[in-house]
Design a protein around this motif. Structure first.
Motif, PDB file in Angstrom:
ATOM      1  N   VAL A 134      36.507  44.477  50.173  1.00 24.75           N
ATOM      2  CA  VAL A 134      37.867  44.247  49.693  1.00 24.75           C
ATOM      3  C   VAL A 134      37.874  43.178  48.603  1.00 24.75           C
ATOM      4  O   VAL A 134      36.961  42.356  48.519  1.00 24.75           O
ATOM      5  N   PRO A 135      38.912  43.173  47.755  1.00 27.65           N
ATOM      6  CA  PRO A 135      39.060  42.076  46.780  1.00 27.65           C
ATOM      7  C   PRO A 135      39.205  40.740  47.506  1.00 27.65           C
ATOM      8  O   PRO A 135      39.701  40.683  48.641  1.00 27.65           O
ATOM      9  N   LEU A 136      38.801  39.674  46.849  1.00 32.50           N
ATOM     10  CA  LEU A 136      38.811  38.351  47.472  1.00 32.50           C
ATOM     11  C   LEU A 136      40.091  37.570  47.230  1.00 32.50           C
ATOM     12  O   LEU A 136      40.426  36.678  48.013  1.00 32.50           O
ATOM     13  N   HIS A 137      40.832  37.883  46.171  1.00 36.07           N
ATOM     14  CA  HIS A 137      41.890  36.981  45.713  1.00 36.07           C
ATOM     15  C   HIS A 137      43.155  37.001  46.563  1.00 36.07           C
ATOM     16  O   HIS A 137      43.934  36.041  46.521  1.00 36.07           O
ATOM     17  N   GLU A 156      33.809  35.145  36.550  1.00 31.38           N
ATOM     18  CA  GLU A 156      33.006  36.364  36.423  1.00 31.38           C
ATOM     19  C   GLU A 156      33.521  37.448  37.376  1.00 31.38           C
ATOM     20  O   GLU A 156      33.639  38.622  37.002  1.00 31.38           O
ATOM     21  N   ILE A 157      33.848  37.053  38.605  1.00 26.25           N
ATOM     22  CA  ILE A 157      34.366  38.006  39.594  1.00 26.25           C
ATOM     23  C   ILE A 157      35.711  38.561  39.145  1.00 26.25           C
ATOM     24  O   ILE A 157      35.965  39.765  39.226  1.00 26.25           O
ATOM     25  N   VAL A 158      36.579  37.673  38.657  1.00 28.66           N
ATOM     26  CA  VAL A 158      37.909  38.105  38.222  1.00 28.66           C
ATOM     27  C   VAL A 158      37.809  39.029  37.013  1.00 28.66           C
ATOM     28  O   VAL A 158      38.580  39.986  36.882  1.00 28.66           O
ATOM     29  N   GLU A 159      36.857  38.752  36.127  1.00 28.98           N
ATOM     30  CA  GLU A 159      36.677  39.622  34.969  1.00 28.98           C
ATOM     31  C   GLU A 159      36.233  41.020  35.406  1.00 28.98           C
ATOM     32  O   GLU A 159      36.677  42.029  34.855  1.00 28.98           O
ATOM     33  N   LYS A 160      35.365  41.067  36.413  1.00 29.43           N
ATOM     34  CA  LYS A 160      34.876  42.359  36.908  1.00 29.43           C
ATOM     35  C   LYS A 160      35.926  43.067  37.737  1.00 29.43           C
ATOM     36  O   LYS A 160      36.082  44.300  37.658  1.00 29.43           O
ATOM     37  N   TYR A 161      36.659  42.289  38.548  1.00 29.76           N
ATOM     38  CA  TYR A 161      37.697  42.849  39.413  1.00 29.76           C
ATOM     39  C   TYR A 161      39.012  42.128  39.118  1.00 29.76           C
ATOM     40  O   TYR A 161      39.307  41.096  39.738  1.00 29.76           O
ATOM     41  N   PRO A 162      39.795  42.610  38.157  1.00 26.65           N
ATOM     42  CA  PRO A 162      41.078  41.975  37.851  1.00 26.65           C
ATOM     43  C   PRO A 162      41.936  41.824  39.104  1.00 26.65           C
ATOM     44  O   PRO A 162      41.660  42.449  40.135  1.00 26.65           O
ATOM     45  N   LEU A 163      42.955  40.991  39.017  1.00 26.06           N
ATOM     46  CA  LEU A 163      43.726  40.582  40.197  1.00 26.06           C
ATOM     47  C   LEU A 163      44.902  41.522  40.451  1.00 26.06           C
ATOM     48  O   LEU A 163      46.018  41.275  39.994  1.00 26.06           O
ATOM     49  N   THR A 170      51.351  37.942  45.698  1.00 26.80           N
ATOM     50  CA  THR A 170      49.942  37.960  45.317  1.00 26.80           C
ATOM     51  C   THR A 170      49.732  37.183  44.021  1.00 26.80           C
ATOM     52  O   THR A 170      50.485  37.345  43.058  1.00 26.80           O
ATOM     53  N   ILE A 171      48.690  36.362  44.004  1.00 23.06           N
ATOM     54  CA  ILE A 171      48.331  35.648  42.780  1.00 23.06           C
ATOM     55  C   ILE A 171      47.628  36.616  41.836  1.00 23.06           C
ATOM     56  O   ILE A 171      46.607  37.216  42.195  1.00 23.06           O
ATOM     57  N   THR A 172      48.166  36.765  40.629  1.00 23.97           N
ATOM     58  CA  THR A 172      47.601  37.706  39.663  1.00 23.97           C
ATOM     59  C   THR A 172      47.181  37.031  38.354  1.00 23.97           C
ATOM     60  O   THR A 172      46.791  37.710  37.416  1.00 23.97           O
ATOM     61  N   ASP A 173      47.251  35.710  38.313  1.00 20.14           N
ATOM     62  CA  ASP A 173      46.882  34.947  37.113  1.00 20.14           C
ATOM     63  C   ASP A 173      45.688  34.061  37.443  1.00 20.14           C
ATOM     64  O   ASP A 173      45.695  33.339  38.451  1.00 20.14           O
ATOM     65  N   ILE A 174      44.656  34.093  36.620  1.00 21.04           N
ATOM     66  CA  ILE A 174      43.429  33.366  36.898  1.00 21.04           C
ATOM     67  C   ILE A 174      43.649  31.862  36.993  1.00 21.04           C
ATOM     68  O   ILE A 174      43.093  31.195  37.870  1.00 21.04           O
ATOM     69  N   GLU A 175      44.489  31.301  36.131  1.00 20.73           N
ATOM     70  CA  GLU A 175      44.713  29.856  36.165  1.00 20.73           C
ATOM     71  C   GLU A 175      45.469  29.451  37.433  1.00 20.73           C
ATOM     72  O   GLU A 175      45.183  28.407  38.028  1.00 20.73           O
ATOM     73  N   GLU A 176      46.421  30.266  37.841  1.00 16.81           N
ATOM     74  CA  GLU A 176      47.140  29.996  39.091  1.00 16.81           C
ATOM     75  C   GLU A 176      46.182  30.092  40.273  1.00 16.81           C
ATOM     76  O   GLU A 176      46.246  29.293  41.214  1.00 16.81           O
ATOM     77  N   LEU A 177      45.271  31.063  40.216  1.00 14.96           N
ATOM     78  CA  LEU A 177      44.289  31.203  41.287  1.00 14.96           C
ATOM     79  C   LEU A 177      43.376  29.987  41.355  1.00 14.96           C
ATOM     80  O   LEU A 177      43.109  29.452  42.440  1.00 14.96           O
ATOM     81  N   LEU A 178      42.914  29.511  40.199  1.00 16.06           N
ATOM     82  CA  LEU A 178      42.036  28.339  40.185  1.00 16.06           C
ATOM     83  C   LEU A 178      42.740  27.110  40.744  1.00 16.06           C
ATOM     84  O   LEU A 178      42.122  26.297  41.449  1.00 16.06           O
ATOM     85  N   ALA A 179      44.031  26.959  40.451  1.00 14.96           N
ATOM     86  CA  ALA A 179      44.793  25.837  41.003  1.00 14.96           C
ATOM     87  C   ALA A 179      44.895  25.958  42.525  1.00 14.96           C
ATOM     88  O   ALA A 179      44.773  24.963  43.251  1.00 14.96           O
ATOM     89  N   GLU A 195      50.636  37.804  51.067  1.00 16.90           N
ATOM     90  CA  GLU A 195      50.000  38.141  49.796  1.00 16.90           C
ATOM     91  C   GLU A 195      49.298  39.495  49.819  1.00 16.90           C
ATOM     92  O   GLU A 195      49.030  40.075  48.762  1.00 16.90           O
ATOM     93  N   THR A 196      48.988  39.984  51.005  1.00 15.51           N
ATOM     94  CA  THR A 196      48.336  41.285  51.139  1.00 15.51           C
ATOM     95  C   THR A 196      49.320  42.334  51.620  1.00 15.51           C
ATOM     96  O   THR A 196      49.377  43.449  51.093  1.00 15.51           O
TER      97      THR A 196
END
Length: 253
Positions: A134-137, A156-163, A170-179, A195-196
């Protein structure tokens, strides 16, 4: 042996693509597989026949299904993980204490893989099965893992598997996810707040021995039972305590 390595690799890719398609479709005929992969029906049929001959698939009338030979491979992969064997008693204890479903998750190739579970007397299971990737985010156990991976690896993971968006939470923005991952590192556990699936929550903690991130454990259940002090304090204490017990057990190996 073929004199054209690229052709051999392409053929192997198609073969494994057909196997994965049958798995994803939970059984399918040649036409369904061909449509799913965008390949010719004759090509799909040839690969399906090959997989049946090698016992990775079985054929029931005109439907192909994953064969039990795949189970043998999966069990071997799971059994080589000390984590699964050591964590099982702790998972069962946590499931009994909380009454909910408890999962052990690891990361492989940028996806979360459920490798063990335990069921409490009130457990509900809207998603997940042992071996599922399953996706991790958008899951608590996935975020607990991502929080302890280097940022370049997360990107790298987010680039391979977009959010993908599973719910409006659900968090769909990489910067929000990093925070969010920084917050998880600071407090020591991750939350899944609708979120799921709507109406479903979870609490997860990473399992780290020395400098090695091994996986995570998570307890999940309906929102009406995961709220207030139980969701914000009681369950995080149970989950992080259980993760610590598993870490100490693994440190003795």
């Amino acid at each position: 042996m073929s004199d054209n390595p690229s052709r051999t690799v392409k053929s192997a890719n198609n073969l494994f693509g057909v196997l994965e398609a049958v798995h994803e479709l939970e059984g399918a005929g040649a036409t369904e597989v061909a449509d799913h992969l965008g390949i010719a029906k004759s090509t799909a049929h040839d690969h399906l026949t090959t997989l049946v001959e090698h016992e990775f698939l079985i054929k029931e009338d005109s439907t192909y299904r994953v064969g039990l030979k795949c189970l043998n491979y999966g069990i071997q992969a799971k059994n080589r993980l000390e984590l699964a064997n050591v964590a099982k008693p702790s998972l069962e204890q946590m499931a009994e204490e909380t009454g909910e479903i408890v999962w052990l998750t690891v990361e492989e190739y940028g996806k979360g893989v459920f490798i063990e579970k335990a069921m409490g007397d009130r457990a509900v299971q809207p998603y997940g099965e042992i071996g599922r990737r399953v996706p991790l985010h958008d899951i608590a156990s996935g975020k607990a893992i991502l929080a302890h991976l280097p940022e370049p690896r997360v990107r790298e993971i987010v680039e391979k598997y977009p959010l993908p968006e599973r719910t409006e939470n659900t968090i769909t923005d990489i910067e929000e996810l990093l925070a969010e991952l920084e917050t998880i590192r600071e407090r020591g556990y991750a939350l899944n707040d609708n979120e799921t699936f709507d109406g479903f929550r979870a609490v997860a903690s990473p399992i780290i021995v020395g400098e090695d991130l091994l996986g995570s454990i998570v307890v999940s259940g309906p929102k009406n039972r995961f709220r207030g002090e139980r969701f914000r304090t009681e369950l995080p204490e149970i989950v992080t305590g259980t993760a610590n017990a598993i870490e100490l057990s693994l440190a003795d190996y």
